[in-house]
Design a protein around this motif. Structure first.
Motif, PDB file in Angstrom:
ATOM      1  N   ARG A 124       0.822  -1.222   0.000  1.00 54.21           N
ATOM      2  CA  ARG A 124       0.000   0.000   0.000  1.00 54.21           C
ATOM      3  C   ARG A 124       0.851   1.266   0.000  1.00 54.21           C
ATOM      4  O   ARG A 124       0.523   2.242  -0.657  1.00 54.21           O
ATOM      5  CB  ARG A 124      -0.954  -0.002   1.175  1.00 54.21           C
ATOM      6  CG  ARG A 124      -2.069  -1.012   0.953  1.00 54.21           C
ATOM      7  CD  ARG A 124      -3.061  -1.056   2.089  1.00 54.21           C
ATOM      8  NE  ARG A 124      -4.067  -2.039   1.780  1.00 54.21           N
ATOM      9  CZ  ARG A 124      -4.558  -2.904   2.677  1.00 54.21           C
ATOM     10  NH1 ARG A 124      -4.141  -2.898   3.911  1.00 54.21           N
ATOM     11  NH2 ARG A 124      -5.468  -3.771   2.314  1.00 54.21           N
ATOM     12  N   ASP A 125       1.967   1.212   0.743  1.00 51.12           N
ATOM     13  CA  ASP A 125       2.812   2.408   0.799  1.00 51.12           C
ATOM     14  C   ASP A 125       3.330   2.752  -0.584  1.00 51.12           C
ATOM     15  O   ASP A 125       3.327   3.902  -1.004  1.00 51.12           O
ATOM     16  CB  ASP A 125       3.997   2.187   1.754  1.00 51.12           C
ATOM     17  CG  ASP A 125       3.510   2.032   3.189  1.00 51.12           C
ATOM     18  OD1 ASP A 125       2.379   2.502   3.452  1.00 51.12           O
ATOM     19  OD2 ASP A 125       4.228   1.435   4.011  1.00 51.12           O
ATOM     20  N   ARG A 126       3.763   1.703  -1.279  1.00 52.10           N
ATOM     21  CA  ARG A 126       4.300   1.946  -2.613  1.00 52.10           C
ATOM     22  C   ARG A 126       3.221   2.449  -3.553  1.00 52.10           C
ATOM     23  O   ARG A 126       3.445   3.326  -4.383  1.00 52.10           O
ATOM     24  CB  ARG A 126       4.919   0.663  -3.166  1.00 52.10           C
ATOM     25  CG  ARG A 126       6.423   0.658  -3.047  1.00 52.10           C
ATOM     26  CD  ARG A 126       6.993  -0.618  -3.603  1.00 52.10           C
ATOM     27  NE  ARG A 126       6.920  -0.700  -5.048  1.00 52.10           N
ATOM     28  CZ  ARG A 126       6.940  -1.847  -5.711  1.00 52.10           C
ATOM     29  NH1 ARG A 126       6.988  -2.980  -5.063  1.00 52.10           N
ATOM     30  NH2 ARG A 126       6.898  -1.849  -7.023  1.00 52.10           N
ATOM     31  N   VAL A 127       2.057   1.819  -3.443  1.00 51.70           N
ATOM     32  CA  VAL A 127       0.952   2.223  -4.316  1.00 51.70           C
ATOM     33  C   VAL A 127       0.613   3.686  -4.081  1.00 51.70           C
ATOM     34  O   VAL A 127       0.466   4.470  -5.033  1.00 51.70           O
ATOM     35  CB  VAL A 127      -0.293   1.333  -4.071  1.00 51.70           C
ATOM     36  CG1 VAL A 127      -1.525   1.921  -4.744  1.00 51.70           C
ATOM     37  CG2 VAL A 127      -0.043  -0.072  -4.598  1.00 51.70           C
ATOM     38  N   LEU A 128       0.544   4.050  -2.802  1.00 55.13           N
ATOM     39  CA  LEU A 128       0.167   5.421  -2.472  1.00 55.13           C
ATOM     40  C   LEU A 128       1.238   6.390  -2.974  1.00 55.13           C
ATOM     41  O   LEU A 128       0.935   7.422  -3.590  1.00 55.13           O
ATOM     42  CB  LEU A 128      -0.014   5.558  -0.953  1.00 55.13           C
ATOM     43  CG  LEU A 128      -0.616   6.889  -0.497  1.00 55.13           C
ATOM     44  CD1 LEU A 128      -1.978   7.095  -1.117  1.00 55.13           C
ATOM     45  CD2 LEU A 128      -0.722   6.923   1.022  1.00 55.13           C
ATOM     46  N   ALA A 129       2.501   6.018  -2.736  1.00 55.61           N
ATOM     47  CA  ALA A 129       3.601   6.876  -3.171  1.00 55.61           C
ATOM     48  C   ALA A 129       3.523   7.088  -4.684  1.00 55.61           C
ATOM     49  O   ALA A 129       3.667   8.210  -5.191  1.00 55.61           O
ATOM     50  CB  ALA A 129       4.939   6.238  -2.794  1.00 55.61           C
ATOM     51  N   LYS A 130       3.275   5.990  -5.369  1.00 58.04           N
ATOM     52  CA  LYS A 130       3.195   6.045  -6.832  1.00 58.04           C
ATOM     53  C   LYS A 130       2.033   6.933  -7.280  1.00 58.04           C
ATOM     54  O   LYS A 130       2.154   7.726  -8.208  1.00 58.04           O
ATOM     55  CB  LYS A 130       2.992   4.621  -7.347  1.00 58.04           C
ATOM     56  CG  LYS A 130       3.299   4.471  -8.791  1.00 58.04           C
ATOM     57  CD  LYS A 130       4.784   4.224  -8.919  1.00 58.04           C
ATOM     58  CE  LYS A 130       5.178   4.064 -10.359  1.00 58.04           C
ATOM     59  NZ  LYS A 130       6.619   3.807 -10.431  1.00 58.04           N
ATOM     60  N   ALA A 131       0.912   6.750  -6.571  1.00 56.73           N
ATOM     61  CA  ALA A 131      -0.281   7.501  -6.955  1.00 56.73           C
ATOM     62  C   ALA A 131      -0.058   8.995  -6.766  1.00 56.73           C
ATOM     63  O   ALA A 131      -0.492   9.819  -7.569  1.00 56.73           O
ATOM     64  CB  ALA A 131      -1.481   7.033  -6.143  1.00 56.73           C
ATOM     65  N   ILE A 132       0.647   9.333  -5.691  1.00 59.30           N
ATOM     66  CA  ILE A 132       0.939  10.749  -5.428  1.00 59.30           C
ATOM     67  C   ILE A 132       1.890  11.268  -6.500  1.00 59.30           C
ATOM     68  O   ILE A 132       1.696  12.335  -7.072  1.00 59.30           O
ATOM     69  CB  ILE A 132       1.526  10.933  -4.003  1.00 59.30           C
ATOM     70  CG1 ILE A 132       0.436  10.619  -2.982  1.00 59.30           C
ATOM     71  CG2 ILE A 132       2.067  12.336  -3.825  1.00 59.30           C
ATOM     72  CD1 ILE A 132       0.910  10.515  -1.556  1.00 59.30           C
ATOM     73  N   GLU A 133       2.895  10.445  -6.794  1.00 57.65           N
ATOM     74  CA  GLU A 133       3.870  10.812  -7.816  1.00 57.65           C
ATOM     75  C   GLU A 133       3.180  11.044  -9.164  1.00 57.65           C
ATOM     76  O   GLU A 133       3.547  11.927  -9.923  1.00 57.65           O
ATOM     77  CB  GLU A 133       4.888   9.678  -7.918  1.00 57.65           C
ATOM     78  CG  GLU A 133       6.042   9.941  -8.846  1.00 57.65           C
ATOM     79  CD  GLU A 133       6.809   8.648  -9.089  1.00 57.65           C
ATOM     80  OE1 GLU A 133       7.158   7.968  -8.108  1.00 57.65           O
ATOM     81  OE2 GLU A 133       7.035   8.323 -10.264  1.00 57.65           O
ATOM     82  N   ARG A 134       2.181  10.235  -9.426  1.00 55.09           N
ATOM     83  CA  ARG A 134       1.486  10.349 -10.704  1.00 55.09           C
ATOM     84  C   ARG A 134       0.332  11.358 -10.662  1.00 55.09           C
ATOM     85  O   ARG A 134      -0.472  11.406 -11.589  1.00 55.09           O
ATOM     86  CB  ARG A 134       0.892   8.983 -11.092  1.00 55.09           C
ATOM     87  CG  ARG A 134       1.902   7.916 -11.284  1.00 55.09           C
ATOM     88  CD  ARG A 134       2.080   7.599 -12.741  1.00 55.09           C
ATOM     89  NE  ARG A 134       3.335   6.913 -12.933  1.00 55.09           N
ATOM     90  CZ  ARG A 134       3.458   5.673 -13.387  1.00 55.09           C
ATOM     91  NH1 ARG A 134       2.383   5.012 -13.728  1.00 55.09           N
ATOM     92  NH2 ARG A 134       4.632   5.139 -13.527  1.00 55.09           N
ATOM     93  N   ASP A 135       0.218  12.027  -9.530  1.00 51.41           N
ATOM     94  CA  ASP A 135      -0.849  13.018  -9.404  1.00 51.41           C
ATOM     95  C   ASP A 135      -2.240  12.423  -9.420  1.00 51.41           C
ATOM     96  O   ASP A 135      -3.209  13.075  -9.820  1.00 51.41           O
ATOM     97  CB  ASP A 135      -0.746  14.057 -10.532  1.00 51.41           C
ATOM     98  CG  ASP A 135      -0.003  15.290 -10.046  1.00 51.41           C
ATOM     99  OD1 ASP A 135       0.228  15.358  -8.817  1.00 51.41           O
ATOM    100  OD2 ASP A 135       0.327  16.145 -10.874  1.00 51.41           O
TER     101      ASP A 135
END
Lengths: 710, 165
Positions: A482-493
């Motif tokens: 989940r942490d990675r997913v969230l980080a990615k989602a934030i990175e991708r706006d």
């Protein structure tokens, strides 16, 4: 010419079935659960493919199948032990053969890179085997294997029988084929086939009748009665008369003759073969059992049981029907249902004394029609096996590529689903397995460290639940980080860093278009075409996809699909005087607008309060630019859009739930955004079936609202 | 296929002593103007009935109707030629035509006649018309009392499903 193509098409259809069977048998063998029957079945599958390939001259396929077959034959002859290594080679050989068949069908293409390697492996295991009596393995291996069977056995004295075999005029019509006859006869010690030199003149040749007679020589330990029993099956359609008296024969001679006569393929060595018109095998049932299940003991073990005429009748008869014909039937039944609905409606409008009895008839007709519809649908239903059986190969390939170890467990392969759904399933399933292999399953070292079995487990299962089929893909990998997913989602706006998301909401992000958690673009999961594609596909089939994530322990995707794409459960609503159908699968609930709080947002859109949540309130009438009507927008249907959560769709009225027959708009027009199809109502009018995600997309799309409305 | 077409000739084309081939055209009226369609493309003629409108379509697309179980789009010929939408009544008719593999309905005011004309009678549309996009009309024919404009259906109602995919 055309016939040839037809037969070729038939061959490929059969090949696919055979390869599916083969893959299944090999899987069973690899799991160490196979018995002799499994080995035999696998052997027969390879052999049948080879036979068909020989008829059409697919050389690469033939030579590969030949080596494959040799290895299988050694296994069934107990001359080769089925070790893990061997079964893994066999599995890969099965995959290669699939590729070869595909290439043969499409014509051309480079032989797969794996071919050489697998072929070498196959040859290697075939060679390892210590061969008895110094037989030459490199040469005609099949001949050798047959000869070994004979040589190693302690044969009793053999008798020579001769028969004159004259196929009658109905021989071919009855479904026989001289080639097959000779092949079966070989198992009874047929050593020599001699064509009678007297043949009818060309003028008298009837292509449906075999003009040749043969003299058959048997050298066998079987008695005349045994042979009689074997011939019994053919007596109806052929004259089989004994010539002379049986002669005792020394064993040695029999052996040498035997090995010669049972050399691999009759076509090459028997110039007196029937004309090609009779070649292609008419039915699968007859193709498969052409070789009985021989055990390595003696010729005796090869004896009649499997060959008795009773066998074919035990199998369920099947018929291969063009899908178009069934589709026509489905359409016709759909029409009848609509007509019937119209009739029933009129009946309720005009009730009189007489009408009551007619009413009963109409009602029973409705029941019968529904039954008819179910039967027709059942014809189109197919076990999901046809898709599932392709998946082990996917997992194997990926395990190879990713250096991971995984095992695919299949359950519920017999679950039946409409063929149209089956065809569409392969792609999303492959995608999900890739996802599991790439992101889910850890490499063996990590797994061992975590105390898991180094071999990952992916479960693929199917089951019926009411009118839907549920397919579950579950792995025991690391789950979704989940942490990675969230980080990615934030990175991708996709989300803003300030957003507070609950764990489930984070999991849902993987369905967002353009989202991919693989830190590097790998050849396996591709770039960003991930779960959103899967979800779209499933939705387009009228299904849903739900994810349960258990970090560290694995993830589970549950796909719910309708059993058929030809009929659908729908909710009928009206808007602006026109009826519309909403797919029932996306309807959550229906509420009166008056009973809810509606708020206007500054941008003129509205939201509806529902159990403490605010839902977007969309007016169907405005979205479709329909005229106003009296009972204006009184109902709100809460819909699950899958991508954008729940929305409330404001409509004039709710009519009710009904099953609708899907009709295509594209057949005579084109795809219409926001509409997935149409259906015909009881009164003969057309109602559009709304595609909810499509509607939302329309609304949110780049087109400004003013332009959207024509 | 070519053989089939040859066999069909006697029914479609009326041969005369001069051995000129005649083609049959269905003519119909929109706003007093006469249009014609090759009879081979006309599947049937149907009285107007209410259609189900489709969202976000060109103005001349009136919607779809149920033709014995198949869904057929109906286009308004008057609107297609830039006129207002036809206020359709029971006296209006929908000419069901084949365009390629598709079946399409064309809403017109009334069907008037079936005429036989030879290829020689068909005159080309004068080029450089200020308003007309000439290609929608395949040719002109002068019949006894009016000029018939022969429609080019492929241009009038192109198959958009091909473009979209």
């Amino acid at each position: 010419m055309d016939d040839d193509e037809d037969y070729q098409a038939l061959f490929f259809t059969e090949c696919r079935e055979l390869l599916t069977d083969l893959a299944e048998h090999l899987d069973v063998l690899a799991a160490g659960e196979g018995d002799l029957e499994t080995v035999n079945a696998a052997f027969r599958a390879v052999h049948s493919v080879k036979g068909g390939a020989a008829a059409f001259g697919f050389d690469t396929l033939i030579s590969f199948a030949h080596v494959f077959e040799t290895v299988m034959d050694q296994i069934r002859g107990d001359r080769l032990e089925l070790t893990d290594d061997v079964s893994s080679v066999l599995l890969r050989a099965g995959d290669v053969m699939e590729v070869l068949v595909e290439q043969a069908q499409l014509g051309g293409g480079e032989p797969p890179a794996k071919l050489e390697r697998v072929l070498a492996d196959l040859e290697e295991i075939a060679d390892i085997v210590p061969t008895e009596e110094g037989e030459d393995t490199s040469d005609l291996v099949e001949a050798q294997s047959d000869a070994v069977d004979v040589a190693e056995a302690d044969l009793p004295d053999e008798t020579v029988f001769q028969f004159l075999f004259a196929p009658g005029p109905d021989f071919i019509a009855a479904g026989h084929d001289p080639l097959r006859f000779f092949k079966s006869a070989r198992n009874h010690g047929l050593t020599e086939i001699l064509a009678d030199p007297e043949v009818v003149t060309l003028d008298d040749v009837d292509p449906a009748v075999i003009p040749i007679r043969w003299t058959l020589t048997f050298e066998t330990e079987e008695t005349a009665e045994d042979l009689d029993e074997f011939f019994e099956f053919y007596r109806m359609v052929a004259d089989i008369t004994p010539i002379g008296d049986p002669v005792e024969d020394p064993v040695e001679e029999a052996v040498s003759d035997q090995s010669q006569a049972s050399a691999p393929d009759f076509p090459e060595e028997a110039p007196q073969m029937p004309p090609p018109a009779v070649k292609p095998e008419p039915e699968k049932q007859e193709v498969v059992p052409e070789r009985p299940a021989p055990v390595s003991e003696s010729e005796k073990a090869r004896a009649p049981e499997a060959q008795t005429p009773a066998k074919p009748t035990q199998q369920t008869k099947s018929l291969r029907v063009d899908l178009n014909r069934i589709d026509r039937l489905v359409n016709l039944v759909g029409e009848m249902l609509i007509t019937q609905a119209g009739l029933a409606q009129r009946m309720t409008e005009e009730t009189n004394a007489q009408g009551l009895e007619v009413d009963h008839s109409v009602e029973s007709m409705s029941r019968q029609l529904r039954e008819l519809q179910e039967s027709v649908m059942a014809i189109r239903a197919q076990p999901v096996k046809s898709v599932f059986s392709r998946m082990p190969r996917v997992v194997r390939d990926l395990a190879d590529k990713l250096n991971k170890k995984a095992r695919l467990e299949l359950t519920g392969e017999q679950t039946e689903v409409d063929t149209t759904v089956i065809e569409e399933l392969s792609e999303p399933l492959t995608h999900m397995l890739r996802n599991s292999m790439d992101h889910g399953i850890e490499d063996p070292e990590t797994r061992t460290e975590l105390g898991k079995d180094p071999v990952g487990l992916i479960r693929l299962s199917a089951e019926h639940k009411g009118e839907r089929v549920i397919i579950v893909v579950q792995d025991d990998g690391r789950g979704i980080d989940r942490d990675r997913v969230l980080a990615k989602a934030i990175e991708r706006d996709l989300v803003s860093p300030d957003d507070v998301l609950n764990p489930e909401e984070i999991d849902q992000l993987i369905f967002h278009p353009g989202f991919s958690t693989a830190s590097e673009v790998s050849s396996v999961s591709g770039r960003g075409v991930g779960m959103d594609v899967v979800k779209k596909k499933i939705q387009s089939l009228g299904g849903r996809c739900v994810l349960v994530n258990n970090p560290g322990k694995g993830s589970r995707f549950t796909i719910t699909l309708p059993l058929t794409l030809a009929v659908m459960d729908g909710m009928t609503v009206t808007s602006g005087g026109q009826q519309f159908i909403l797919p029932l699968s996306s309807v959550v609930e229906a509420v009166r607008v008056g009973s809810c709080k509606i708020r206007q947002l500054p941008d003129d859109s509205s939201v509806m309060e529902r159990r403490g949540d605010y839902l977007r309130l969309l007016s169907l009438r405005k979205m479709l630019d329909m005229p106003k009507s009296q009972s204006d927008q009184d109902m709100a249907i809460i819909l699950d859009t899958e991508t954008d959560g729940h929305v409330a769709l404001q409509v004039d009225d709710l009519i009710g739930q009904r099953q609708v027959v899907l009709k295509s708009l594209e057949a005579n027009f084109k795809k219409v955004a926001g509409v997935s199809g149409a259906t015909i109502l009881g009164d003969g009018h057309v109602a559009l079936i709304l595609d909810v995600p499509g509607l939302i997309e329309l609304l949110d799309g780049t087109q400004p609202a003013a332009e959207m409305i024509h | 296929m070519t053989e089939m077409a040859e066999i069909e000739i006697p029914t479609d084309k009326v041969a005369t002593s001069k051995n000129i081939e005649y083609f049959q055209y269905v003519t119909f009226l929109v706003d007093e103007r006469t249009f014609g369609l090759d009879i081979k493309n006309v599947r049937e003629i149907k009285q107007w009935s209410a259609t189900t409108s489709l969202p976000n379509q060109a103005k001349f697309t009136r919607g779809v109707l149920n033709l014995r179980g198949t869904i057929v789009p109906v286009h308004d010929l008057r609107a297609r030629f830039g006129g207002p939408l036809t206020e359709a009544t029971d006296t209006h008719v929908v000419v069901i035509v084949w365009i390629g593999t598709k079946t399409v309905g064309v809403l017109v005011d009334a069907v008037s006649d079936i005429i036989s004309i030879s290829a020689e009678d068909i005159r080309p549309v004068p080029q450089g018309q200020p308003n007309g996009d000439g290609s929608t009309i395949a040719g002109l024919v002068c019949s006894e009392d009016a000029m018939v404009a022969l429609l080019n259906l492929e241009v009038l109602f192109p198959d958009e499903s091909v473009l979209l995919e």
